[in-house]
Scaffold this motif. Structure first.
Motif, PDB file in Angstrom:
ATOM      1  N   GLU A   1       0.827  -1.210   0.000  1.00  0.00           N
ATOM      2  CA  GLU A   1       0.000   0.000   0.000  1.00  0.00           C
ATOM      3  C   GLU A   1       0.860   1.258   0.000  1.00  0.00           C
ATOM      4  O   GLU A   1       0.485   2.259  -0.597  1.00  0.00           O
TER       5      GLU A   1
ATOM      6  N   ARG B   1      11.465  -9.189   4.456  1.00  0.00           N
ATOM      7  CA  ARG B   1      10.707  -7.959   4.678  1.00  0.00           C
ATOM      8  C   ARG B   1       9.340  -8.071   4.063  1.00  0.00           C
ATOM      9  O   ARG B   1       8.318  -7.794   4.704  1.00  0.00           O
TER      10      ARG B   1
ATOM     11  N   MET C   1       7.781 -10.787   3.233  1.00  0.00           N
ATOM     12  CA  MET C   1       7.022 -11.830   3.916  1.00  0.00           C
ATOM     13  C   MET C   1       6.368 -11.289   5.184  1.00  0.00           C
ATOM     14  O   MET C   1       5.182 -11.516   5.443  1.00  0.00           O
ATOM     15  N   VAL C   2       7.137 -10.584   5.984  1.00  0.00           N
ATOM     16  CA  VAL C   2       6.595 -10.122   7.256  1.00  0.00           C
ATOM     17  C   VAL C   2       5.610  -8.979   7.045  1.00  0.00           C
ATOM     18  O   VAL C   2       4.654  -8.817   7.804  1.00  0.00           O
ATOM     19  N   LEU C   3       5.825  -8.192   5.995  1.00  0.00           N
ATOM     20  CA  LEU C   3       4.869  -7.128   5.693  1.00  0.00           C
ATOM     21  C   LEU C   3       3.516  -7.702   5.314  1.00  0.00           C
ATOM     22  O   LEU C   3       2.473  -7.105   5.585  1.00  0.00           O
TER      23      LEU C   3
ATOM     24  N   ALA D   1       2.519 -11.181   5.897  1.00  0.00           N
ATOM     25  CA  ALA D   1       2.016 -12.286   6.730  1.00  0.00           C
ATOM     26  C   ALA D   1       1.302 -11.785   7.970  1.00  0.00           C
ATOM     27  O   ALA D   1       0.726 -12.556   8.728  1.00  0.00           O
ATOM     28  N   THR D   2       1.328 -10.489   8.155  1.00  0.00           N
ATOM     29  CA  THR D   2       0.816  -9.838   9.345  1.00  0.00           C
ATOM     30  C   THR D   2      -0.698  -9.699   9.346  1.00  0.00           C
ATOM     31  O   THR D   2      -1.320  -9.535  10.393  1.00  0.00           O
ATOM     32  N   MET D   3      -1.307  -9.771   8.183  1.00  0.00           N
ATOM     33  CA  MET D   3      -2.760  -9.687   8.130  1.00  0.00           C
ATOM     34  C   MET D   3      -3.289 -10.554   6.992  1.00  0.00           C
ATOM     35  O   MET D   3      -2.583 -10.824   6.027  1.00  0.00           O
ATOM     36  N   ASP D   4      -4.524 -10.990   7.121  1.00  0.00           N
ATOM     37  CA  ASP D   4      -5.121 -11.752   6.040  1.00  0.00           C
ATOM     38  C   ASP D   4      -5.365 -10.846   4.845  1.00  0.00           C
ATOM     39  O   ASP D   4      -5.815  -9.720   4.983  1.00  0.00           O
TER      40      ASP D   4
ATOM     41  N   LEU E   1      -1.508 -12.515   0.914  1.00  0.00           N
ATOM     42  CA  LEU E   1      -0.997 -13.538   1.840  1.00  0.00           C
ATOM     43  C   LEU E   1      -1.449 -14.927   1.394  1.00  0.00           C
ATOM     44  O   LEU E   1      -0.648 -15.871   1.365  1.00  0.00           O
TER      45      LEU E   1
ATOM     46  N   VAL F   1       1.267 -17.883   0.497  1.00  0.00           N
ATOM     47  CA  VAL F   1       1.278 -19.154   1.232  1.00  0.00           C
ATOM     48  C   VAL F   1       1.062 -20.307   0.256  1.00  0.00           C
ATOM     49  O   VAL F   1       1.759 -21.320   0.295  1.00  0.00           O
TER      50      VAL F   1
END
Lengths: 233, 233
Positions: B47, B135, B137-139, B141-144, B148, B152
DNA sequence: GTCTATAATTAGATAGAC
DNA sequence: GTCTATCTAATTATAGAC
């Protein structure tokens, strides 16, 4: 909360009764905005979050954000302050010291293997309970920005120094594994938080990381990994 | 790259010479957009990244993104595909097997403590070299989100299953610490990646996590933490 | 294929009635 | 303090000349 941004408030010496109701409503709006902001910022990041979405979640209107806080940026800072306060609370509530007597308030006794172990366990529980904090941290720490500079300045540096200092003392005493403090810091925080930061991904992989059994075996694992075998406190 | 989105291409049987130049230019634009997208997405999130910023970094114009890819979303998927390809390359190039002979290509020999140790070391080096992957991935994987679910489905699941299966085998053989596979997975990925994901924060804290000395002592630490003491391969 | 120009949305912030 | 209405700027995506 330690932030400076505040809604304009009446002088506190003589609040008229009907103005007290007004003020109570205002405080409620402010708190609702703060909580909503936490959820939204942690889920979608600063840029990905619209002030309209925050206001809607808070059950109020978008311009209230600019009234109660100066800007979207100021709201973010107030939310982060609030979050670190909640981390400290959560750490305290999950502290289970393992000796016969635990440390009292304002304890300044030197760090021990046992107190560090209790801290790790409390941290894992707190992080599992409060994934928003590490989410926001990792969302922001990934690139240079004014928000990162602010958060390091106001929250990270002191905690980093405390943890690495304690680790260095324990390491010198042979009470923990022989690992460089900076390496230990990022390995510990990363190992402790990713399962909860990435909980939505974990769920898609069939793992519910919010179960107490996961959290406790996670804490056990970290103790054996960082402190060594003999006493997985 | 394994993505399906492609720029329209001429049939390959008979390319006219001046059209070959055209095509070479187009490929260059496509590649530049892909690299620029990686950097921007990793730094600012999906975003937070504007297609204008990507185009500018790639040295081209914003509408090229919709020409070469269908949408900002499709560009993101192509960039992630590219990134996982680069991870696999980096893992291969950093694989230093510790026995007298290393595994050949298409090796399907069962996992050993030594091969797992070599994998961990290669992973740390690869992650340090390629922080953009973790980076992103963690950006995400933090929300549905649809992104994501896609990541996955296309990348994470297979890797998660492989790693946890290998861990379970080694654990049953007593070759690694007695830690639940899912706990080990998130602890390992988190411990290995945070120092590089949060490199900008670390720099503000006075720690340069990109130095070879940090990376190698980080790898050493992870080996002792996960595999145990006897042989920090 | 690449460019300029622009359409269609949406963002954060403000004005002013109540 | 809270609301509705709106401003200005930025966003993704498209149209159409070259």
């Amino acid at each position: 909360m330690s932030t400076a941004e505040r809604a304009p408030t009446r002088p506190s010496h003589q609040p008229a009764p009907h103005l007290r109701r007004r003020q109570a409503r205002a405080d409620a709006t402010r708190t609702a905005l703060l909580d909503a902001a936490l959820t939204e910022f942690a889920a979608n990041g600063f840029e990905g979050t619209s002030t309209r979405a925050i206001a809607e979640r808070a059950g109020t209107h978008q311009p209230q954000i600019n009234y109660h806080f100066d800007s979207k940026d100021a709201l973010w800072r107030a939310a982060v302050d609030h979050l670190f306060d909640r981390l400290d609370e959560a750490m305290r509530s999950h502290q289970t010291t393992d000796g016969p007597e635990g440390p009292g308030p304002d304890d300044v006794t030197p760090v021990t293997r046992e107190s560090f172990a209790a801290m790790i366990r409390a941290f894992v529980r707190a992080v599992a309970e409060l994934p928003e904090l590490n989410r926001i941290m990792v969302l922001e720490a990934t690139m240079d920005s004014s928000r990162l500079a602010w958060i390091v300045d106001h929250h990270t540096t002191a905690r980093y120094r405390l943890l690495t200092t304690q680790w260095s003392e324990l390491r010198a005493a042979g009470a923990v594994r022989d690992i460089d403090p900076a390496v230990a810091y990022y390995s510990l925080i990363g190992a402790a938080s990713l399962a909860y930061v990435n909980a939505p991904e974990a769920r898609l992989l069939g793992q519910d990381t919010s179960e107490a059994s996961f959290i406790e075996s996670h804490a056990d694992a970290l103790l054996s990994m960082f402190l060594g075998e003999e006493d997985a406190a």
